[in-house]
Write a protein that holds these residues in place. Structure first.
Motif, mmCIF file in Angstrom:
data_model
loop_
_atom_site.group_PDB
_atom_site.id
_atom_site.type_symbol
_atom_site.label_atom_id
_atom_site.label_comp_id
_atom_site.label_asym_id
_atom_site.label_seq_id
_atom_site.Cartn_x
_atom_site.Cartn_y
_atom_site.Cartn_z
ATOM 1 N N ASN B 38 -10.778 -42.053 6.354
ATOM 2 C CA ASN B 38 -12.011 -41.171 6.911
ATOM 3 C C ASN B 38 -10.868 -40.195 5.796
ATOM 4 O O ASN B 38 -12.309 -38.750 5.040
ATOM 5 N N LEU B 39 -10.082 -39.974 5.211
ATOM 6 C CA LEU B 39 -9.763 -39.182 4.032
ATOM 7 C C LEU B 39 -10.049 -38.847 2.680
ATOM 8 O O LEU B 39 -11.078 -38.006 1.974
ATOM 9 N N LEU B 40 -10.480 -40.065 2.508
ATOM 10 C CA LEU B 40 -11.808 -40.644 0.974
ATOM 11 C C LEU B 40 -13.022 -40.109 0.819
ATOM 12 O O LEU B 40 -13.647 -39.559 0.660
ATOM 13 N N ARG B 41 -13.227 -40.428 2.264
ATOM 14 C CA ARG B 41 -15.585 -39.808 2.817
ATOM 15 C C ARG B 41 -14.723 -38.604 3.563
ATOM 16 O O ARG B 41 -16.097 -37.826 2.791
ATOM 17 N N ALA B 42 -13.862 -37.821 3.131
ATOM 18 C CA ALA B 42 -14.019 -36.705 3.710
ATOM 19 C C ALA B 42 -13.720 -35.890 2.488
ATOM 20 O O ALA B 42 -15.203 -34.150 2.091
ATOM 21 N N GLY B 43 -13.815 -36.726 1.355
ATOM 22 C CA GLY B 43 -14.392 -35.866 -0.093
ATOM 23 C C GLY B 43 -13.362 -34.341 -0.670
ATOM 24 O O GLY B 43 -12.520 -34.567 -0.359
ATOM 25 N N GLY B 44 -14.418 -34.209 -0.700
ATOM 26 C CA GLY B 44 -13.244 -32.403 -1.565
ATOM 27 C C GLY B 44 -14.264 -32.506 -2.806
ATOM 28 O O GLY B 44 -14.532 -33.462 -3.158
ATOM 29 N N LYS B 45 -13.618 -31.570 -3.389
ATOM 30 C CA LYS B 45 -13.853 -31.509 -5.306
ATOM 31 C C LYS B 45 -13.818 -32.453 -6.696
ATOM 32 O O LYS B 45 -14.080 -32.425 -6.773
ATOM 33 N N ARG B 46 -12.519 -33.025 -5.480
ATOM 34 C CA ARG B 46 -12.087 -33.811 -6.544
ATOM 35 C C ARG B 46 -11.771 -33.152 -7.898
ATOM 36 O O ARG B 46 -12.443 -33.059 -9.399
ATOM 37 N N ILE B 47 -11.443 -31.477 -8.023
ATOM 38 C CA ILE B 47 -11.329 -30.571 -8.882
ATOM 39 C C ILE B 47 -9.800 -31.659 -10.435
ATOM 40 O O ILE B 47 -9.902 -31.191 -10.994
ATOM 41 N N ARG B 48 -8.555 -31.770 -8.932
ATOM 42 C CA ARG B 48 -7.799 -32.457 -10.445
ATOM 43 C C ARG B 48 -8.278 -33.281 -11.203
ATOM 44 O O ARG B 48 -8.125 -33.685 -12.351
ATOM 45 N N PRO B 49 -8.924 -34.587 -11.096
ATOM 46 C CA PRO B 49 -9.581 -35.233 -11.692
ATOM 47 C C PRO B 49 -10.410 -34.960 -12.543
ATOM 48 O O PRO B 49 -10.667 -35.383 -13.750
ATOM 49 N N LEU B 50 -11.731 -33.786 -12.157
ATOM 50 C CA LEU B 50 -12.131 -33.445 -12.726
ATOM 51 C C LEU B 50 -11.433 -32.608 -14.478
ATOM 52 O O LEU B 50 -12.102 -32.867 -15.420
ATOM 53 N N LEU B 51 -10.774 -31.750 -13.623
ATOM 54 C CA LEU B 51 -9.965 -31.134 -14.696
ATOM 55 C C LEU B 51 -9.056 -32.028 -15.952
ATOM 56 O O LEU B 51 -9.115 -32.473 -17.146
ATOM 57 N N ALA B 52 -8.960 -33.190 -15.585
ATOM 58 C CA ALA B 52 -8.138 -34.539 -16.526
ATOM 59 C C ALA B 52 -9.201 -34.950 -17.586
ATOM 60 O O ALA B 52 -9.114 -35.148 -18.374
ATOM 61 N N LEU B 53 -10.130 -34.948 -16.765
ATOM 62 C CA LEU B 53 -11.260 -35.252 -17.839
ATOM 63 C C LEU B 53 -12.425 -35.141 -18.165
ATOM 64 O O LEU B 53 -11.847 -34.965 -19.343
ATOM 65 N N ILE B 54 -11.452 -33.348 -18.151
ATOM 66 C CA ILE B 54 -12.153 -32.420 -19.564
ATOM 67 C C ILE B 54 -11.159 -32.584 -20.571
ATOM 68 O O ILE B 54 -11.320 -32.689 -21.268
ATOM 69 N N SER B 55 -10.267 -32.353 -19.568
ATOM 70 C CA SER B 55 -8.723 -32.119 -20.729
ATOM 71 C C SER B 55 -8.658 -33.758 -21.636
ATOM 72 O O SER B 55 -8.462 -33.225 -22.794
ATOM 73 N N ALA B 56 -9.462 -34.693 -20.983
ATOM 74 C CA ALA B 56 -9.271 -35.938 -22.074
ATOM 75 C C ALA B 56 -10.270 -36.000 -23.246
ATOM 76 O O ALA B 56 -10.653 -36.599 -24.456
ATOM 77 N N GLN B 57 -11.046 -34.800 -23.210
ATOM 78 C CA GLN B 57 -12.107 -34.724 -24.687
ATOM 79 C C GLN B 57 -11.528 -34.031 -25.261
ATOM 80 O O GLN B 57 -12.337 -33.714 -26.233
ATOM 81 N N TYR B 58 -9.983 -33.262 -25.130
ATOM 82 C CA TYR B 58 -9.344 -32.712 -26.183
ATOM 83 C C TYR B 58 -9.269 -34.410 -27.016
ATOM 84 O O TYR B 58 -8.135 -34.269 -28.839
ATOM 85 N N GLY B 59 -8.886 -35.207 -26.611
ATOM 86 C CA GLY B 59 -8.788 -36.644 -27.065
ATOM 87 C C GLY B 59 -9.541 -37.633 -27.453
ATOM 88 O O GLY B 59 -10.992 -36.971 -27.849
ATOM 89 N N ASP B 60 -8.849 -39.400 -27.351
ATOM 90 C CA ASP B 60 -10.476 -39.611 -27.006
ATOM 91 C C ASP B 60 -9.925 -40.042 -25.274
ATOM 92 O O ASP B 60 -9.515 -40.776 -24.781
ATOM 93 N N PRO B 61 -11.879 -39.621 -25.117
ATOM 94 C CA PRO B 61 -11.705 -39.425 -23.811
ATOM 95 C C PRO B 61 -12.221 -41.194 -22.943
ATOM 96 O O PRO B 61 -12.325 -41.311 -22.276
ATOM 97 N N LYS B 62 -12.148 -42.008 -24.651
ATOM 98 C CA LYS B 62 -12.778 -43.857 -24.254
ATOM 99 C C LYS B 62 -11.626 -44.072 -23.049
ATOM 100 O O LYS B 62 -11.972 -45.350 -22.655
ATOM 101 N N ARG B 63 -10.620 -44.285 -23.537
ATOM 102 C CA ARG B 63 -9.042 -44.587 -23.344
ATOM 103 C C ARG B 63 -9.067 -45.077 -21.576
ATOM 104 O O ARG B 63 -8.971 -43.932 -21.109
ATOM 105 N N PRO B 64 -8.781 -46.228 -21.419
ATOM 106 C CA PRO B 64 -9.213 -46.248 -20.263
ATOM 107 C C PRO B 64 -7.729 -45.933 -19.404
ATOM 108 O O PRO B 64 -7.951 -46.012 -17.906
ATOM 109 N N GLU B 65 -7.283 -45.642 -19.654
ATOM 110 C CA GLU B 65 -5.485 -45.119 -18.867
ATOM 111 C C GLU B 65 -5.907 -43.525 -18.066
ATOM 112 O O GLU B 65 -5.636 -43.337 -17.694
ATOM 113 N N ILE B 66 -7.301 -42.444 -18.755
ATOM 114 C CA ILE B 66 -7.768 -41.974 -18.083
ATOM 115 C C ILE B 66 -8.049 -41.395 -16.928
ATOM 116 O O ILE B 66 -7.410 -41.128 -15.904
#
Lengths: 322, 322
Positions: B38-66
């Motif tokens: 239920n929590l997962l489906r309630a969704g939300g903006k996922r703003i924290r993952p989005l910030l992590a993904l964009i911040s990862a563009q300052y290095g190598d954004p293909k690394r799997p640990e991102i």
């Protein structure tokens, strides 16, 4: 050296740990403060800090981070007990009302979270990456153990593997990591710290099985709660598991367990059936096997005072009756 | 680039994170599974993952640990929400019943613990010591924020510093660390990751202040819960704080708040008093100051697409009305 002698020798360190715990649990909120202080005063054997202190004798036992490691381990243990009491719906622990009984589940939730936060706060100060990895692992395992416990409540069909994994996560890993973290904090070799890990692991398995036996054979006075509490709360431990393996007993026991609102007499009957089934002896045999493995590890450690102390602790775990 | 455009660009990564979350939340226990899903489906903006993904563009954004880092951050966020709802006694979140409302505090406790354990499990696999340190810190701060919240509930005399520390721990640190961890996972320089940390921190402060404003000015439909829920639950946020600073209002507001069982009319009156006191505008000014600080940091970052995306996210946070 007796167990009392080992504690006496560590008196100053134990005092330092106790005041570290007291400081960590100072809380700005009155209920939180009272709940935490009650937990602190309830005491307990502080076996995890003791294991850390003795393991630290394989390196330089004067390093200041040893005390912090030991206090962190005890805090994690305390936090997990508070949440476990919510899962198990336990009203008494060591003869005292649990946090969830004295207040409610909400207070128990945040008291556990608070103690846990304090533990993590202590960890944040550690410089060693292994310490963070070790503590991540124990936190994961304790929480997974909690989930296993929920999942398997009232499951009378579970297998031995499932029980062993649960007590590993719930108890043995924290003891194993108490030894390992104490050792690493003292700067001892990786080889020694790994052996100490396994000593703590086997010791912890035996310790928890003994706990689960005592829950059946102890008196209400010794236990600080009614005998058979685990069973009453739906928690299938080793003696119940062994008793349920006997075909002639299985249906009688499950019949009582599955009846709605069993009376006190019903509970006494099912507890007697389990006690008289040979399940206690079978459990003791498994506990002894783990204990023997713990002792065997000690043969691979340097012959020194700390090794003799660990042997004494193993003897104590094998003999304890409360 | 619009916010929708940024999400669209990260579509594949966001999908990977979503399936990582789904896998992490697979639970063997039916209630736990249902609550987590239920929590997962309630969704939300996922703003924290989005910030992590964009911040990862300052290095190598293909690394799997991102992807793992981003999923871990969202799991920690989800776990903290479930426990927060117990503290705040909240029955609705995004228009859906909370775990504690749908089941009870006990289920909310162990669901939070479970999600948290899954996050720690993902962390255990990380090789980078900084990642462990960063995540220890965020866990500590979130728990301390929870405790601050309990401590300050119904405290009408708290000061601004106290509110700011609380939202820092509750929201800003996790956003700061989302940026920092995303950056570090991509292998970018420490200098860049530190700037991103501050961007996330200032953004988070502004984000939470906006949330606290919306709780007053939003409609029940937009909020998915009654307006003024924070106040009704005893949670003193920035608009209430500012309103209480005005002598002519202080006694009237506190009079209503302190009365036993205020009626719905009483609540509406106190909410109007706060809305008409200029407190909303004062709160918006402070939110804007934090947002400006976040934007200023972007001037110190390399001119590239990721920087423009972060600017867009800051613009969105400044304008969001739901």
């Amino acid at each position: 050296m007796t167990l009392a002698g080992i504690y006496a020798e560590q008196k100053n360190n134990m005092k330092a740990i106790e005041s570290r715990l007291e400081k960590a649990l100072e809380a700005p909120h009155p209920i939180l403060h009272e709940a935490s202080m009650n937990l602190l005063r309830a005491g307990g054997k502080r076996i995890r800090p003791l294991l850390a202190l003795i393991s630290a004798q394989y390196g330089d036992p004067k390093r200041p981070e040893i005390i912090d490691s030991a206090a962190t381990l005890e805090l994690i243990h305390m936090a997990s007990l508070v949440h476990d009491d919510v899962i198990d719906d336990s009203d008494l622990r060591r003869g005292k009302p649990t946090v969830k009984a004295q207040w409610d589940n909400r207070v128990a939730m945040y008291t556990g979270d608070f103690i846990f936060a304090r533990a993590i706060e202590l960890i944040s100060g550690f410089d060693r990456p292994e310490a963070h990895r070790i503590l991540s692992r124990v936190i994961r395992d304790l929480s997974l153990g909690e989930i296993d416990q929920i999942k398997e409540l009232y499951n009378w069909k579970q297998n031995l593997r499932c029980y062993l994994l649960r007590i590993k996560r719930k108890t043995a890993i924290l003891m194993a990591l108490s030894c390992q973290l104490g050792a690493l904090s003292s700067g001892c070799t990786l080889a020694v710290s790994r052996r100490l890990y396994y000593y703590g692991y086997f010791l912890g398995m035996s310790y928890q099985i003994t706990d689960d036996i005592l829950d059946f054979v102890g008196t209400e006075k010794q236990l600080g709660k009614p005998a058979g509490s685990d069973l009453r709360n739906g928690n299938v431990t080793l003696p119940t598991y062994y008793a349920l393996q006997k075909n002639e007993l299985h249906d009688r026991i499950v019949g009582i367990l599955k009846s709605e609102n069993p009376s006190e007499d019903d509970w006494k009957r099912v507890i007697s059936l389990i006690k008289e089934s040979g399940a206690i002896q079978a459990s003791e045999r498994l506990s002894d096997r783990y204990l023997q493995k713990a002792k065997n590890i000690l043969d691979e450690l340097p012959v020194k005072k700390a090794t003799r102390s660990l042997m004494e602790i193993a003897e104590y775990v094998g003999k304890r009756r409360y």
